[in-house]
Structure formats: structure tokens, C-alpha cells
Write a protein that holds these residues in place. Structure first.
Motif, PDB file in Angstrom:
ATOM      1  N   HIS A 180       1.289  -6.718   6.189  1.00 52.23           N
ATOM      2  CA  HIS A 180       0.987  -7.507   4.991  1.00 52.23           C
ATOM      3  C   HIS A 180       2.175  -8.360   4.561  1.00 52.23           C
ATOM      4  CE1 HIS A 180       3.383  -5.029   2.188  1.00 52.23           C
ATOM      5  NE2 HIS A 180       3.124  -4.063   3.032  1.00 52.23           N
ATOM      6  N   VAL A 223       8.623  -1.378   4.218  1.00 51.43           N
ATOM      7  CA  VAL A 223       8.797  -2.564   3.373  1.00 51.43           C
ATOM      8  C   VAL A 223       8.443  -2.291   1.908  1.00 51.43           C
ATOM      9  CG1 VAL A 223       8.108  -4.961   2.981  1.00 51.43           C
ATOM     10  CG2 VAL A 223       8.481  -4.141   5.298  1.00 51.43           C
ATOM     11  N   CYS A 224       7.292  -1.666   1.679  1.00 47.97           N
ATOM     12  CA  CYS A 224       6.866  -1.432   0.290  1.00 47.97           C
ATOM     13  C   CYS A 224       7.842  -0.555  -0.494  1.00 47.97           C
ATOM     14  CB  CYS A 224       5.461  -0.850   0.224  1.00 47.97           C
ATOM     15  SG  CYS A 224       4.204  -2.043   0.685  1.00 47.97           S
ATOM     16  N   CYS A 284       2.672   2.757   3.068  1.00 45.60           N
ATOM     17  CA  CYS A 284       3.616   1.892   3.781  1.00 45.60           C
ATOM     18  C   CYS A 284       4.927   2.639   4.034  1.00 45.60           C
ATOM     19  CB  CYS A 284       3.876   0.630   2.962  1.00 45.60           C
ATOM     20  SG  CYS A 284       4.984  -0.529   3.774  1.00 45.60           S
ATOM     21  N   PHE A 302       0.858  -1.197   0.000  1.00 41.95           N
ATOM     22  CA  PHE A 302       0.000   0.000   0.000  1.00 41.95           C
ATOM     23  C   PHE A 302       0.889   1.240   0.000  1.00 41.95           C
ATOM     24  CE2 PHE A 302       0.038   1.216   4.639  1.00 41.95           C
ATOM     25  CZ  PHE A 302       0.846   0.188   5.086  1.00 41.95           C
TER      26      PHE A 302
HETATM   27 NI    NI Z   1       4.292  -2.384   2.896  1.00 42.89          NI
END
Ligand code: NI
Length: 203
Positions: free
Chosen positions: A167, A82-83, A79, A76
Motif C-alpha cells: 500500500h 511500514v505502518c 503490517c 493495516f
Molecule cells: Ni503498512
């Protein structure tokens, strides 16, 4: 027969059978799916399916009819870590692969379609390689994809009514028949990422 000799014969026969068994299993699994990452084997069956969502330019995408190897991952735009890290890493992978991956697409499926509208995705994707495509849709369309890929995605409330999402971080590698053949983990280094995509593309 001398019992010690009998025991040695039995032991070597068992050892022989064991080696044939292991060898046969490795050979078969290698033949059936050369791209299965040993660490992921056994979790691949039944995971995946056609992703039918709207891309960041407003077009409809159906990965079930692509007929080309591609990658799918979930995240998303809000984020914090991580993203963006994965987006940057995949951008580096695509840059490194250059023309060898010219028809390869990496689909970023939003697990937060309420906030990730098509215009917001378009803006977000503009920072990354153009072969990366943002996808969003209705909650129902999104949940269907989340279920098919057995992705974990959960809202975590923050202060002032805001929220973040926990996620799954893996990148799913799909072949031209839209079968899952492996994943890229978020801790894979650049070299491993490039290698895995090369193998998927067969070059
Ligand atoms: Ni993420």
C-alpha cells in the motif's frame, strides 16, 4: 547591425524572457499553494475528499466537515514494517509539537477492513499518541476513500491462506478546507515531519 551584436541582443532577450517565465511560474505556484512540496507538485490536483468512516471508538468521522487541518494515511494493523514505523514517527512528531498540535488529528485509514475491526483498531491505536485516530468501515466505504486519495492498496497472498497488503505509505496533509496541500514521505526525517506539520498548522 553587426550580426554578432544582433545575436547577443537576441540571446539576452530570450534569456530575460526565460527568467521572467520561470520567476513568474514559481511566484504564482508559491502564491497559489505555498505548501506544495516541489517534488509533489502536479500530483496534488483532484486528490483527496471527505473520509467517512468509523473511528476506533465506534464514532462516525467525516473529515469533510472537520474544518481543521489534519493528516490522513493508509495502512493495516497486520503490517509488519511500514505502518508501525509511520505510526511511531507520527507519534514522535505529535509529541514534539505538543500543544501547538493539540487539535491536530492523524487519521489512520485501514485498507484491510475485513481484518481491522473497530475493537482491533482500538487495541492497535492504544500504543500511539491519542491524537492518532484509527478508521475502518465497510469494503465499499473503504474503497471510496482509497479511490478519492488515489491510494495503491493490493492484497498479496501468503502461505496458509493468509495475506499481507502492499500500500501507499505517504501521509496526506489536508488543510482546513480539506484540500491536499502536501505529503510526508516515509523517508522524511523527524525534523522534516515536524516542519511540514508546523507549516500546515501555520505555526
Ligand atoms: Ni503498512
Amino acid at each position: 547591425m553587426d550580426p554578432r551584436r544582433k545575436f547577443r541582443m537576441l540571446a539576452s532577450t530570450l534569456l530575460g524572457l526565460l527568467i521572467i517565465g520561470i520567476g513568474g511560474t514559481l511566484y504564482l505556484s508559491g502564491m497559489l499553494n505555498p505548501l506544495i512540496d516541489p517534488q509533489n507538485s502536479g500530483t496534488i490536483n483532484g486528490i483527496g475528499g471527505p473520509v467517512q468512516l468509523t473511528d476506533h471508538n465506534g464514532g462516525r468521522i467525516n473529515t469533510g466537515t472537520l474544518g481543521k487541518p489534519h493528516a490522513v494515511f493508509f495502512g493495516f494493523t497486520h503490517c509488519p514494517d511500514v505502518c508501525p514505523t509511520t505510526m511511531q514517527a507520527m507519534t514522535a512528531t505529535l509529541t514534539e509539537l505538543g500543544d501547538a498540535a493539540k487539535d491536530f488529528r492523524v487519521y489512520f485509514v485501514s485498507v484491510d477492513p475485513e481484518r481491522d475491526t473497530q475493537p482491533l483498531l482500538k487495541q492497535y491505536l492504544s500504543s500511539f499518541d491519542p491524537r492518532m485516530i484509527g478508521l475502518t468501515g465497510t469494503r465499499e466505504e473503504t474503497d471510496k476513500v482509497i479511490r478519492a486519495y488515489r491510494v495503491f492498496a493490493r492484497k498479496v497472498p501468503l502461505e496458509k491462506g493468509s495475506y499481507t497488503m502492499d500500500h501507499t505509505a505517504a501521509v496526506y496533509l489536508m488543510d482546513s478546507k480539506n484540500q491536499l496541500v502536501g505529503t510526508i514521505a516515509d523517508n522524511d526525517d523527524d525534523k522534516t515531519r515536524v516542519q511540514k506539520v508546523r507549516r500546515l498548522l501555520g505555526r
